[in-house]
Design a protein around this motif. Structure first.
Motif, mmCIF file in Angstrom:
data_model
loop_
_atom_site.group_PDB
_atom_site.id
_atom_site.type_symbol
_atom_site.label_atom_id
_atom_site.label_comp_id
_atom_site.label_asym_id
_atom_site.label_seq_id
_atom_site.Cartn_x
_atom_site.Cartn_y
_atom_site.Cartn_z
ATOM 1 N N ARG A 68 0.836 -1.209 0.000
ATOM 2 C CA ARG A 68 0.000 0.000 0.000
ATOM 3 C C ARG A 68 0.864 1.248 0.000
ATOM 4 N NH1 ARG A 68 -2.369 3.320 3.958
ATOM 5 N NH2 ARG A 68 -4.428 4.135 3.341
ATOM 6 N N LYS A 69 1.919 1.220 0.794
ATOM 7 C CA LYS A 69 2.829 2.368 0.871
ATOM 8 C C LYS A 69 3.460 2.644 -0.491
ATOM 9 C CE LYS A 69 6.938 3.951 3.402
ATOM 10 N NZ LYS A 69 7.954 3.586 4.424
ATOM 11 N N ILE A 70 3.880 1.572 -1.185
ATOM 12 C CA ILE A 70 4.508 1.724 -2.509
ATOM 13 C C ILE A 70 3.482 2.256 -3.508
ATOM 14 C CG2 ILE A 70 5.527 0.442 -4.434
ATOM 15 C CD1 ILE A 70 6.715 -1.457 -2.317
ATOM 16 N N ALA A 71 2.244 1.729 -3.443
ATOM 17 C CA ALA A 71 1.192 2.159 -4.371
ATOM 18 C C ALA A 71 0.849 3.631 -4.166
ATOM 19 C CB ALA A 71 -0.048 1.297 -4.195
ATOM 20 N N LEU A 72 0.749 4.061 -2.912
ATOM 21 C CA LEU A 72 0.448 5.473 -2.625
ATOM 22 C C LEU A 72 1.579 6.382 -3.069
ATOM 23 C CD1 LEU A 72 -1.155 5.161 0.940
ATOM 24 C CD2 LEU A 72 -2.318 5.693 -1.204
ATOM 25 N N LYS A 73 2.796 5.912 -2.945
ATOM 26 C CA LYS A 73 3.949 6.700 -3.361
ATOM 27 C C LYS A 73 3.935 6.907 -4.863
ATOM 28 C CE LYS A 73 8.998 6.888 -2.901
ATOM 29 N NZ LYS A 73 10.197 6.185 -2.372
ATOM 30 N N LYS A 74 3.528 5.862 -5.612
ATOM 31 C CA LYS A 74 3.481 5.981 -7.066
ATOM 32 C C LYS A 74 2.410 6.964 -7.513
ATOM 33 C CE LYS A 74 5.282 1.394 -8.254
ATOM 34 N NZ LYS A 74 4.969 0.080 -8.879
ATOM 35 N N THR A 75 1.283 6.992 -6.790
ATOM 36 C CA THR A 75 0.178 7.877 -7.189
ATOM 37 C C THR A 75 0.496 9.348 -6.928
ATOM 38 O OG1 THR A 75 -0.883 7.603 -5.014
ATOM 39 C CG2 THR A 75 -1.556 6.108 -6.789
ATOM 40 N N THR A 76 1.432 9.613 -6.009
ATOM 41 C CA THR A 76 1.781 10.997 -5.692
ATOM 42 C C THR A 76 2.933 11.526 -6.543
ATOM 43 O OG1 THR A 76 3.243 10.211 -3.903
ATOM 44 C CG2 THR A 76 0.968 10.773 -3.326
ATOM 45 N N GLN A 77 3.535 10.632 -7.332
ATOM 46 C CA GLN A 77 4.658 11.063 -8.170
ATOM 47 C C GLN A 77 4.162 11.651 -9.491
ATOM 48 O OE1 GLN A 77 7.100 7.531 -8.495
ATOM 49 N NE2 GLN A 77 8.187 7.964 -6.585
#
Length: 206
Positions: free
Chosen positions: A197-206
């Motif tokens: 989830r942390k990785i997925a959220l990081k990708k969406t904010t990039q």
């Protein structure tokens, strides 16, 4: 997702420890037994801590009308539980591999954990029902009959978890190595979900 997938796979594989180590342990201590009697409960049967523990426990239980400790063929659970655990291991490894390859969402990790949790609760419920029947459904023609202060028959049900005094016996019921491995494995799948989830959220904010 690669790291999350690897953690998911490791967590699932830890459940294989249930095929080697006991899931649960029940110990009975009394003044007449310097060495407590005990039984280890596996997903496919029950074994005594020492060679004659089950025989001695059955001998004691006979006097108060309790059933003998069941053999693997006496309970359907001992044939079903290994299949369920193996199925969940395979499913978890597949989800982990797909997560590693980024073919599935991290939410599948949580889905596996929730399914395993439901199965675990159902297993504990079934185990507790067996303990109730084992300790309460007594032979009316037993040699020894002990009643509660109100005159009702005393239940000899061992505790599902924790300590309990039964007549002159101190009874302890706790998870064993297999149970702790399952707990750690399930916890790792939650870690995999959190990391994914942390990785997925990081990708969406990039």
């Amino acid at each position: 997702m690669k790291k999350a997938g690897i953690i998911m796979i490791i967590g699932s594989l830890l459940l294989l420890g249930l095929f080697k180590f006991p899931l649960w342990n029940i110990m009975l201590g009394a003044p007449q037994y310097p060495e407590p009697l005990g039984m280890d409960i596996y997903i496919n049967g029950i074994k005594g801590i020492t060679e004659y523990d089950l025989q001695n426990i059955d001998g004691l239980n006979h006097y108060i009308g309790m059933k003998t400790i069941p053999k693997p063929e006496d309970m359907w659970e001992f044939s079903v539980f290994p299949k369920v655990i193996l199925g969940m291991v395979i499913l978890g490894v597949i989800i982990g591999l797909l997560g590693f390859l980024e073919k599935v969402s991290y939410k599948f990790f949580l889905g596996w954990f929730l399914l395993m949790s439901i199965l675990g609760v159902l297993g504990m419920y079934d185990f507790n029902n067996w303990l109730i029947d084992y300790g309460s459904n007594l032979d009316p023609h037993a040699i020894i009959k002990v009643t509660n202060p109100d005159g009702t028959p005393m239940s000899y049900k061992p505790p599902l978890i924790g300590y309990q005094k039964l007549l002159n016996f101190d009874v302890d019921s706790w998870p064993h190595i297999g149970g702790y491995l399952m707990f750690v494995g399930m916890s790792l799948t939650l870690v995999a979900f959190w990391l994914g989830r942390k990785i997925a959220l990081k990708k969406t904010t990039q």
